[in-house]
Design an enzyme around this catalytic site. Structure first.
Site, PDB file in Angstrom:
ATOM      1  CE  LYS A   1      -3.861  -2.386   2.136  1.00 33.54           C
ATOM      2  NZ  LYS A   1      -4.479  -2.866   3.379  1.00 33.54           N
TER       3      LYS A   1
ATOM      4  CD  GLN B   1      -3.493  -4.580   6.657  1.00 33.85           C
ATOM      5  OE1 GLN B   1      -3.434  -3.610   5.922  1.00 33.85           O
ATOM      6  NE2 GLN B   1      -4.005  -5.725   6.258  1.00 33.85           N
TER       7      GLN B   1
ATOM      8  CG  ASP C   1      -9.958  -0.353   4.637  1.00 38.76           C
ATOM      9  OD1 ASP C   1      -9.772  -0.644   3.435  1.00 38.76           O
ATOM     10  OD2 ASP C   1      -9.201  -0.730   5.543  1.00 38.76           O
TER      11      ASP C   1
END
Length: 281
Positions: A52, A96, A119
């Site tokens: 990322k 994460q 997200d």
């Protein structure tokens, strides 16, 4: 049978994002910023975060990673997120997953400012998705929808079987498909007869982390198969949730693993972060 090339499409999306980032910087002096919170030393999580960060660099984003030990308290994580919420340079906040057992994942995700929830996991954005309103959408299902769009696959009236009902993939995937006027069946670990559902489907979308779960006799001739699963097997190779070798000859379209849905997830994360930065502009 046609392969759906996620790798090429992801590059195309990233190139578009990079062009728009340069434009945003030139016209508004705004550089999109992404903050990643990484807890513990899970090798897969570290690998994802590294990918990322590299993708952010490639498109001209500002990015920062907060790496924390798995002994960190929930309150300390929350304080870090609040700090990112208040940071005007940060447009997207990503925690994460998975988190250590002592941390309440739902509580952590709820702390993220919905306007920075790139997200698409915050209940606010999930609710807006379900009701068909503008929102941030989970990156993997959004990537799948981008694939359908790229390959001119019309979802209206199609019978779609979603295998897996997770909050991250299965549920948002089903909502997006419903919004696109498909007829959606959601199956999961307690579904009595999976084959009865998949064998009737025009489109199968599977993401449960079980290598080779979808066999040849579970797929009808001409079906479209989207394999979101990614599993490392004993010989070290990566495979999906579909028995690709035997299933692919029956399909009109199928995604490979690797090189299918995976690259699209990161591309959509960049796209969502850019969208957030544009809202700031």
């Amino acid at each position: 049978m046609q392969l759906i090339d996620g790798k090429s499409l992801a590059k195309k999306v990233q190139a578009t994002v990079a062009t728009e980032v340069a434009q945003l910087k030139q016209e508004k002096n705004i550089v999109p910023g992404l903050a990643v919170i990484l807890i513990g030393d899970d090798p897969a999580s570290h690998a994802y975060v590294k990918m990322k960060a590299k993708a952010c660099e490639n498109v001209g984003f500002y990015s920062i990673s907060h790496n924390m030990p798995d002994t960190i308290s929930q309150d300390e994580i929350i304080e870090t997120i609040k700090m990112m919420n208040d940071n005007p340079r940060i447009d997207g906040i990503l925690v994460q997953l998975p988190l250590p057992k002592h941390v309440d994942t739902d509580k952590i995700l709820e702390v993220i400012d919905p306007k920075k929830d790139v997200d698409g996991f915050h209940a606010y954005n999930v609710g807006r998705l379900v009701t068909g309103l503008e929102s941030f959408v989970a990156c993997t299902p959004l990537g799948v929808m981008k694939m359908f769009e790229e390959y001119n696959i019309d979802l209206r009236g199609q019978d779609v079987c979603v295998v897996g009902a997770s909050n991250i993939v299965g549920k948002p995937m089903a909502a997006l498909l419903l919004n696109a006027e498909a007829t959606v069946t959601i199956t999961h670990i307690y579904t009595k007869d999976l084959k009865a559902h998949t064998s009737k489907a025009d489109i199968i979308v599977v993401g449960v982390g079980v290598p080779g779960l979808i066999k040849e006799d579970m797929v009808k001739e001409g079906a479209i198969v989207i394999d979101i699963g990614i599993n490392r097997i004993e010989d070290g190779s990566l495979v999906g949730d579909v028995d690709f070798k035997n299933v692919s000859p029956k399909c009109s379209y199928i995604t490979p693993v690797p090189g299918g849905v995976g690259p699209m997830t990161i591309a959509m994360l960049l796209s969502n972060t850019l969208k957030s930065a544009k809202a700031r502009a």
